[in-house]
Design an enzyme around this catalytic site. Sequence first.
Site, PDB file in Angstrom:
ATOM      1  N   SER A  78       0.811  -1.217   0.000  1.00 22.22           N
ATOM      2  CA  SER A  78       0.000   0.000   0.000  1.00 22.22           C
ATOM      3  C   SER A  78       0.844   1.268   0.000  1.00 22.22           C
ATOM      4  O   SER A  78       0.294   2.369  -0.086  1.00 22.22           O
ATOM      5  CB  SER A  78      -0.917   0.005   1.223  1.00 22.22           C
ATOM      6  OG  SER A  78      -0.162   0.099   2.403  1.00 22.22           O
ATOM      7  N   THR A 191      -3.000   2.704   2.395  1.00 23.25           N
ATOM      8  CA  THR A 191      -2.293   3.917   2.828  1.00 23.25           C
ATOM      9  C   THR A 191      -1.903   3.677   4.272  1.00 23.25           C
ATOM     10  O   THR A 191      -2.535   2.856   4.939  1.00 23.25           O
ATOM     11  CB  THR A 191      -3.286   5.112   2.774  1.00 23.25           C
ATOM     12  OG1 THR A 191      -3.740   5.274   1.440  1.00 23.25           O
ATOM     13  CG2 THR A 191      -2.697   6.412   3.267  1.00 23.25           C
ATOM     14  N   THR A 209       1.324   7.021   1.008  1.00 25.10           N
ATOM     15  CA  THR A 209       0.596   6.031   0.213  1.00 25.10           C
ATOM     16  C   THR A 209       1.204   5.843  -1.168  1.00 25.10           C
ATOM     17  O   THR A 209       1.879   6.750  -1.678  1.00 25.10           O
ATOM     18  CB  THR A 209      -0.864   6.495   0.033  1.00 25.10           C
ATOM     19  OG1 THR A 209      -1.632   5.448  -0.556  1.00 25.10           O
ATOM     20  CG2 THR A 209      -0.976   7.718  -0.845  1.00 25.10           C
ATOM     21  N   ARG A 219      -2.375  10.661 -11.349  1.00 22.93           N
ATOM     22  CA  ARG A 219      -3.520  10.808 -10.432  1.00 22.93           C
ATOM     23  C   ARG A 219      -3.001  11.073  -9.015  1.00 22.93           C
ATOM     24  O   ARG A 219      -2.104  10.398  -8.527  1.00 22.93           O
ATOM     25  CB  ARG A 219      -4.354   9.530 -10.429  1.00 22.93           C
ATOM     26  CG  ARG A 219      -5.537   9.531  -9.438  1.00 22.93           C
ATOM     27  CD  ARG A 219      -5.194   8.869  -8.125  1.00 22.93           C
ATOM     28  NE  ARG A 219      -6.340   8.694  -7.236  1.00 22.93           N
ATOM     29  CZ  ARG A 219      -6.246   8.311  -5.966  1.00 22.93           C
ATOM     30  NH1 ARG A 219      -5.072   8.078  -5.426  1.00 22.93           N
ATOM     31  NH2 ARG A 219      -7.324   8.164  -5.227  1.00 22.93           N
ATOM     32  N   THR A 242      -7.573   6.861   5.523  1.00 22.65           N
ATOM     33  CA  THR A 242      -7.259   5.917   4.451  1.00 22.65           C
ATOM     34  C   THR A 242      -8.567   5.636   3.704  1.00 22.65           C
ATOM     35  O   THR A 242      -9.654   5.870   4.231  1.00 22.65           O
ATOM     36  CB  THR A 242      -6.710   4.588   5.010  1.00 22.65           C
ATOM     37  OG1 THR A 242      -7.682   4.024   5.902  1.00 22.65           O
ATOM     38  CG2 THR A 242      -5.408   4.782   5.768  1.00 22.65           C
ATOM     39  N   GLY A 243      -8.431   5.120   2.497  1.00 27.05           N
ATOM     40  CA  GLY A 243      -9.632   4.801   1.730  1.00 27.05           C
ATOM     41  C   GLY A 243      -9.721   5.668   0.487  1.00 27.05           C
ATOM     42  O   GLY A 243      -8.707   6.231   0.038  1.00 27.05           O
TER      43      GLY A 243
END
Length: 341
Positions: A78, A191, A209, A219, A242-243
């Site tokens: 991650s 992350t 991350t 991106r 995170t997410g």
Amino acid sequence: MKRRTFIKSGIMLGAASSAIPNISFARNSDKIKPVVISSGNGQRATAKAMEMINNGSDALDAVIAGVNIIEDDPEDNSVGLGGLPNEDGIVELDACCMHGPTHNAGAVASLRNIKNPSKVARLVMERTDHVLIVGDGALRFAKAHGFKEEELLTDHSRKIWLKWKENLNKDDDWFSPSDENSADIESTTGTISCCAVDLAGNISGVTTTSGLSFKIPGRVGDSPIIGAGLYVDNEVGACGTTGRGEENLKNLSCLLAVEFMRMGDSPEEACLKVCKRIVRNAKIKSLLKENGKPNFNVTFYAVNKSGAYGCASIYGPKKFALHDSQKNQVLDSAYLFNKMK
Ligand code: GLY
């Protein structure tokens, strides 16, 4: 004060906060409850950070040293070395840090070939007049500070990327492997975020991350954006996340969590309220399941000035790491929707 003199005095303050911990912010340490919170992959980070805090380190030194362990770990897909790459198979890293006592911040985005973006983010904060440096500029800045370029794609992460590529389109010229044991395709926004209150009651945080796996090159998610992927206010608390970064960008989620805490919410209440806000704002069809609920997840990790902590996600429970100065544990988050249902 001339700009240059002003910047230099800022640098001195930053340097002092690292070299002489908690220099001008010391409070009665009997009343301070140090705490370190991190994402579920951060138990080694919380252990390291608390060890340093107990030895008198500033919270920023502690959290960055903590996440460096995970950035350096080729087994963690991650972040850092071994992080999953973009659609071209190139690892691009994002990170930011924020130092409560100076209310200063630094960040890098789309950084290639340097496994510790959190360290580079800190240097942006301490050694430039900027907050965010991206892409080739970030790489050149890191190299100017002596960082060595290295290949961040490991054999394992390359195989995951290759399998993703081979399964993209059944009509193209890439064949999927016939080998049953080949690596599974993992699509992640994995992350690590880590926030801490140190012995002087000062608060800092870091988020780092490799971003959304197989992303369009260039991106940038929430992790290097102050207010979205991390926010610290030394008078109130800190929040990291995170997410799915796109939703945190659209809601400036971590700033929002800190503002909810400023208005009196506990860290857990603040994290839950941010989850609710994000769900309320998820209106476009591509973000929703047939039942109208979001088809993504985000998790928030927050601490306040008194050492209280909380974690919440939209779908849960999610694991988070917590060192409360007595025990280093992995705990279950609060959540809006049970992920099993
Ligand atoms: N939260 C990490 C990302 O979306 O890049």
